[in-house]
Scaffold this active site. Structure first.
Site, PDB file in Angstrom:
ATOM      1  N   HIS A   1      21.373  28.677  64.452  1.00  0.00           N
ATOM      2  CA  HIS A   1      20.185  27.414  64.389  1.00  0.00           C
ATOM      3  C   HIS A   1      19.646  28.710  64.019  1.00  0.00           C
ATOM      4  O   HIS A   1      19.337  29.979  64.262  1.00  0.00           O
ATOM      5  CB  HIS A   1      20.381  27.669  65.594  1.00  0.00           C
ATOM      6  CG  HIS A   1      18.846  27.163  65.556  1.00  0.00           C
ATOM      7  ND1 HIS A   1      18.670  25.397  65.926  1.00  0.00           N
ATOM      8  CD2 HIS A   1      17.237  27.586  65.711  1.00  0.00           C
ATOM      9  CE1 HIS A   1      16.605  25.159  66.370  1.00  0.00           C
ATOM     10  NE2 HIS A   1      16.175  26.639  65.752  1.00  0.00           N
TER      11      HIS A   1
ATOM     12  N   LYS B   1      28.871  27.568  67.989  1.00  0.00           N
ATOM     13  CA  LYS B   1      27.297  27.293  67.229  1.00  0.00           C
ATOM     14  C   LYS B   1      26.499  28.545  67.907  1.00  0.00           C
ATOM     15  O   LYS B   1      26.998  28.525  69.181  1.00  0.00           O
ATOM     16  CB  LYS B   1      27.167  25.494  67.622  1.00  0.00           C
ATOM     17  CG  LYS B   1      25.334  25.382  67.542  1.00  0.00           C
ATOM     18  CD  LYS B   1      25.149  25.180  65.825  1.00  0.00           C
ATOM     19  CE  LYS B   1      23.337  25.262  65.947  1.00  0.00           C
ATOM     20  NZ  LYS B   1      22.952  24.105  66.323  1.00  0.00           N
TER      21      LYS B   1
ATOM     22  N   HIS C   1      25.887  18.324  60.833  1.00  0.00           N
ATOM     23  CA  HIS C   1      24.923  18.876  61.620  1.00  0.00           C
ATOM     24  C   HIS C   1      24.652  17.036  62.814  1.00  0.00           C
ATOM     25  O   HIS C   1      23.626  17.112  62.351  1.00  0.00           O
ATOM     26  CB  HIS C   1      23.633  19.494  61.685  1.00  0.00           C
ATOM     27  CG  HIS C   1      23.137  19.833  63.090  1.00  0.00           C
ATOM     28  ND1 HIS C   1      22.745  21.120  62.592  1.00  0.00           N
ATOM     29  CD2 HIS C   1      22.470  19.225  64.004  1.00  0.00           C
ATOM     30  CE1 HIS C   1      22.119  21.409  63.743  1.00  0.00           C
ATOM     31  NE2 HIS C   1      22.156  20.355  64.120  1.00  0.00           N
TER      32      HIS C   1
ATOM     33  N   ASP D   1      20.804  16.759  61.359  1.00  0.00           N
ATOM     34  CA  ASP D   1      20.379  16.771  62.217  1.00  0.00           C
ATOM     35  C   ASP D   1      20.033  15.419  63.780  1.00  0.00           C
ATOM     36  O   ASP D   1      18.813  16.409  64.303  1.00  0.00           O
ATOM     37  CB  ASP D   1      19.325  18.186  62.398  1.00  0.00           C
ATOM     38  CG  ASP D   1      18.939  18.825  63.841  1.00  0.00           C
ATOM     39  OD1 ASP D   1      18.870  18.745  64.503  1.00  0.00           O
ATOM     40  OD2 ASP D   1      17.828  18.974  63.153  1.00  0.00           O
TER      41      ASP D   1
ATOM     42  N   HIS E   1      20.384  22.847  59.067  1.00  0.00           N
ATOM     43  CA  HIS E   1      19.458  22.508  58.930  1.00  0.00           C
ATOM     44  C   HIS E   1      17.943  23.855  58.299  1.00  0.00           C
ATOM     45  O   HIS E   1      17.039  23.776  59.114  1.00  0.00           O
ATOM     46  CB  HIS E   1      18.773  21.788  60.365  1.00  0.00           C
ATOM     47  CG  HIS E   1      19.005  23.164  61.038  1.00  0.00           C
ATOM     48  ND1 HIS E   1      18.428  24.154  61.554  1.00  0.00           N
ATOM     49  CD2 HIS E   1      19.354  22.376  62.652  1.00  0.00           C
ATOM     50  CE1 HIS E   1      18.409  24.188  62.936  1.00  0.00           C
ATOM     51  NE2 HIS E   1      19.447  23.546  63.669  1.00  0.00           N
TER      52      HIS E   1
ATOM     53  N   HIS F   1      24.059  15.698  66.921  1.00  0.00           N
ATOM     54  CA  HIS F   1      23.291  15.742  67.825  1.00  0.00           C
ATOM     55  C   HIS F   1      24.117  13.788  68.721  1.00  0.00           C
ATOM     56  O   HIS F   1      23.483  13.223  68.410  1.00  0.00           O
ATOM     57  CB  HIS F   1      21.924  16.044  68.741  1.00  0.00           C
ATOM     58  CG  HIS F   1      21.877  17.020  68.146  1.00  0.00           C
ATOM     59  ND1 HIS F   1      22.121  17.901  69.223  1.00  0.00           N
ATOM     60  CD2 HIS F   1      21.009  17.785  67.044  1.00  0.00           C
ATOM     61  CE1 HIS F   1      21.420  19.125  68.347  1.00  0.00           C
ATOM     62  NE2 HIS F   1      20.859  19.120  67.673  1.00  0.00           N
TER      63      HIS F   1
END
Ligand code: NCD
Ligand code: ZN
Length: 345
Positions: A135, A98, A14, A246, A173, A16
């Site tokens: 999420h 996602k 995970h 994350d 997460h 970004h």
């Protein structure tokens, strides 16, 4: 005397990486240590089609080179076409999809409001073995922010599990003992990622002695007993729990302001921190499973053949406080204690 630990090169399930100048500045921080990463699609605008995912993958590879493999995801919207998802997966462009409840976190405005509207996509994904990454927070303003993950399990996740039991799902997460217990209660087609920072901080780190924007992320860190449950899960050897950092960079100007963005940037020192946490838990032998084996197991991918070595020295590891990028400086997560493990080479 120095101690060392060799393991298959880890993956980040995970991550970004953003785009443009930020991508250029921060992608090397992940590519240095990780072989593969699941790349989050919450760009502005989000990555919603297979063609957009392929173009984004190429922009990442242009920065990292081919030594790093970005595993792409699509951002699920109520307008997502099941045929596009299935084709992008068949063609090897995407690895997963996602799900952001609309408004749950950074750049999630295009997310799902009515979960019944994505039923056809979820059915197609279940049929083709495409994982759904959640999420896991509701966005109902009536629900306290510290309860949003637990309520998501009851209101959203459990109904999806009942209607599509064969859909492979990752709760991303996780931050609560409720999520740990839920994952443990389910069959192996439900996994969970745990971040580096949620193994280290609780909500006091954010709020005691002044507000600390660099510890603010979503889902927000919870009470200490939840952090302890996460450490227990991560170090237990249970293959359903694996690393998803994350790592979510924001320029300092966007964090240190009256309405600061959510996200902790941990790519730079994640492996040093994890080795510390696992050592403290008396579970260094479980780090390999958590960071390098359980994720590929869930995603049905081979474990990396390449290996890395972590070395423990007597003097603390030196790492930068900030990464300078063309989009501004990004503060590296400060675990609040010295780190002694470093990645050799
Ligand atoms: C992430 C981001 O900045 O994109 N922020 C965060 O606090 N984790 C979004 C997300 O993963 O929720
Ligand atoms: Zn994220």
């Amino acid at each position: 005397m120095s101690q060392s630990l060799t393991l298959p090169r880890p993956d980040d399930w995970h991550l970004h990486l953003r785009d443009g100048a930020m991508l250029e500045g921060i992608a090397p921080e992940s590519a240095r240590h990780f072989a593969r990463a699941i790349i989050m699609p919450n760009l502005v605008p989000p990555v919603v089609t297979g063609a957009e995912a392929a173009a984004y993958r190429d922009r990442i590879l242009a920065v990292t080179g081919t030594g790093f493999t970005p595993l792409m995801t699509l951002y699920l919207t109520e307008a997502t076409d099941p045929a596009d998802v299935v084709a992008a997966h068949r063609d090897g462009i995407i690895t997963a999809v996602k799900l952001y409840p609309a408004g749950a976190t950074t750049n999630s405005a295009s997310g799902v409001v009515d979960f019944d509207k994505v039923r056809d996509v979820l059915e197609a994904m279940a049929e083709h073995g495409i994982p759904l990454l959640c999420h896991g927070e509701v966005t109902d303003p009536a629900i306290d922010i510290f309860d949003r993950e637990a309520v998501f399990i009851d209101r959203v996740l459990e109904p999806i599990r009942r209607k599509t039991p064969y859909l492979r799902i990752v709760m991303e997460h996780i931050t609560t003992s409720d999520a740990v217990a839920y994952v443990q209660s389910q069959p192996e087609n439900l996994g969970a990622t745990i971040t580096t920072h949620h193994l280290v901080i609780n909500r006091n780190h954010i709020l005691v002695g002044g507000i600390r924007p660099h510890y603010y992320c979503l889902p927000v860190a919870k009470r200490e007993r939840h952090r302890q449950a996460l450490v227990q899960a991560a170090t237990s050897g249970d293959a359903r729990f694996f690393l998803g950092t994350d790592s979510a960079p924001h320029a300092d100007a966007a964090k240190e302001t009256a309405c600061g963005c959510a996200g902790c940037f941990t790519a730079t020192n994640t492996l040093s921190i994890l080795a510390h946490v696992f050592e403290q838990a008396g579970a260094l032998d479980k780090l390999e499973g958590f960071a390098a084996r359980n994720g590929p197991g869930f995603y049905r991918l081979p474990v990396n053949e390449d290996r890395i070595t972590l070395v423990r020295s007597d003097s603390p590891v030196v790492y930068p406080d900030k990464i300078e990028t063309g989009a501004g400086p990004v503060t590296v997560f400060d675990p609040g204690f010295p780190l002694y493990w470093r990645v050799a080479g």
